[in-house]
Design an enzyme around this catalytic site. Sequence first.
Site, PDB file in Angstrom:
ATOM      1  N   GLY A  78      -6.945  -7.076   2.115  1.00  0.00           N
ATOM      2  CA  GLY A  78      -6.819  -6.820   0.575  1.00  0.00           C
ATOM      3  C   GLY A  78      -7.763  -5.927   0.059  1.00  0.00           C
ATOM      4  O   GLY A  78      -7.501  -4.902  -0.475  1.00  0.00           O
ATOM      5  N   THR A  79      -8.792  -6.067   0.252  1.00  0.00           N
ATOM      6  CA  THR A  79     -10.034  -5.353  -0.253  1.00  0.00           C
ATOM      7  C   THR A  79     -10.186  -3.887   0.295  1.00  0.00           C
ATOM      8  O   THR A  79     -10.015  -2.775  -0.643  1.00  0.00           O
ATOM      9  CB  THR A  79     -11.456  -5.859  -0.024  1.00  0.00           C
ATOM     10  OG1 THR A  79     -11.516  -7.323  -0.543  1.00  0.00           O
ATOM     11  CG2 THR A  79     -12.550  -4.989  -0.415  1.00  0.00           C
ATOM     12  N   GLN A 189      -1.629 -11.753  -3.628  1.00  0.00           N
ATOM     13  CA  GLN A 189      -1.295 -13.049  -4.033  1.00  0.00           C
ATOM     14  C   GLN A 189       0.133 -13.467  -3.880  1.00  0.00           C
ATOM     15  O   GLN A 189       0.519 -14.520  -3.506  1.00  0.00           O
ATOM     16  CB  GLN A 189      -1.634 -13.480  -5.290  1.00  0.00           C
ATOM     17  CG  GLN A 189      -3.414 -13.456  -5.358  1.00  0.00           C
ATOM     18  CD  GLN A 189      -3.894 -14.740  -4.478  1.00  0.00           C
ATOM     19  OE1 GLN A 189      -3.194 -15.668  -4.140  1.00  0.00           O
ATOM     20  NE2 GLN A 189      -5.081 -14.493  -4.205  1.00  0.00           N
ATOM     21  N   ALA A 207      -2.512  -8.951   2.237  1.00  0.00           N
ATOM     22  CA  ALA A 207      -3.323  -9.441   3.099  1.00  0.00           C
ATOM     23  C   ALA A 207      -2.820 -10.610   4.036  1.00  0.00           C
ATOM     24  O   ALA A 207      -2.053 -11.336   3.294  1.00  0.00           O
ATOM     25  CB  ALA A 207      -4.706  -9.754   2.452  1.00  0.00           C
ATOM     26  N   THR A 245      -9.155   2.251  16.191  1.00  0.00           N
ATOM     27  CA  THR A 245      -8.252   1.621  16.935  1.00  0.00           C
ATOM     28  C   THR A 245      -7.695   0.244  16.250  1.00  0.00           C
ATOM     29  O   THR A 245      -8.369  -0.439  15.702  1.00  0.00           O
ATOM     30  CB  THR A 245      -8.786   1.148  18.395  1.00  0.00           C
ATOM     31  OG1 THR A 245      -9.390   2.303  18.944  1.00  0.00           O
ATOM     32  CG2 THR A 245      -8.006   0.391  19.094  1.00  0.00           C
ATOM     33  N   CYS A 336     -14.086 -14.252  -4.414  1.00  0.00           N
ATOM     34  CA  CYS A 336     -14.933 -13.568  -4.213  1.00  0.00           C
ATOM     35  C   CYS A 336     -16.120 -13.506  -5.247  1.00  0.00           C
ATOM     36  O   CYS A 336     -17.037 -12.609  -5.209  1.00  0.00           O
ATOM     37  CB  CYS A 336     -14.384 -11.986  -4.219  1.00  0.00           C
ATOM     38  SG  CYS A 336     -12.859 -11.843  -2.815  1.00  0.00           S
TER      39      CYS A 336
END
Length: 392
Positions: A78-79, A189, A207, A245, A336
């Site tokens: 996600g980040t 989320q 994510a 890759t 986080c």
Amino acid sequence: MTLAKTVYLDYAASAPARESSLAAERAYAASDYAGANPNSLHGMGRLAARALDQARADLVRCLGGRFRPAEVTFTSGGTESNNLSLFGLAEGARERDRRRTKVVVSAIEHDSVLDVAAPLRASGFEIELARPGRDGKVAPEALAELVGPDTALVSVMYANNETGVVQPVADLARVTHGAGAVFHTDAVQAFGRIPLDLSDVDAVSCAAHKIGGPVGIGLLAVRGRVNIRPRQFGGGQELGRRPGTQDVRGALAFAAAAKECASGLEASRAATATRARALYARLCAEGTGIKPTAGTEVGDDRLPGMVSLLVPSLDSETMILALDDAGFEVSAGSACSSGSLDPSHVLSAMGIPRQEALGSLRVSFDERVGSDDLDAFAGALLRIVSTRSANR
């Protein structure tokens, strides 16, 4: 202290792996093309490429919103998806129209969006914050006052990672398009937990590990009509948007978890919402001293498995450590930002007083957590609050 059982209630930070996802990883490991580069022209490479394409197609079906498989870019999570969207979409919009130098984000975004503000300013962009009301929502009318012909990009998350409040994304996207700008939503989320309305969204981040897939893989879906500039260089993979890759194993496991979530979404959402309502009712009953962050009704405007609480008489760290000793793992908000002594920027933006915000708790779960475990958690928290408050 040795615990007979630990009850994990921090699914918003990372959900336990689903068996379907683990099975997909095992199937990949046993396949003939395990370890092959999906960009190679030989037979094993082509098999790996087909598997990657299948994962992309499966994820698009789960995502909805009429995205095409080719519009999905695999990332590390996600980040990275949020970073790429903010930089890439803002720069892409400015490249098409030099007047578009403003980026609008909500004040309740994840740090992976908000922390991009400083480098965007250094690149010549103006940053505006759209502030929510006390209910945690960004009103379309408030956004309309911030956007105009100079706006390149608007980014508002689909559902907040601390309160679980779902934003009026479709309305916000239409306001954004009325100003000729691009709209991105961080659905990290929300994906796999509620049905998504992405019909008017230009780009969306997701994510895998939030839904029981592996840590280390995510996606950014961007409409083909939208210009996006890459942030990494060195190869033509992912249409040049994210060279390197690809992780075929991770993509297959991500798709497997997403398919499991999608197939049982209606039933799992209803069951989880029922359990959340019961938890709110018990914890926020008169005399407990515990308050809901943004209302207790779990409906279409709330993630079903997120219970957001305020305990004004105690601080988050004290409660989290006491609950951990009792065998229950929860958090104060975004994982986080753990360790910070400041109140949550989300709760501050909602107008919640500092002293109350310092006593926040986030309890998050999905359909795999039963009522018995949640009842046991509620009893433990009520005992902790009662005992600690009496000793202050």
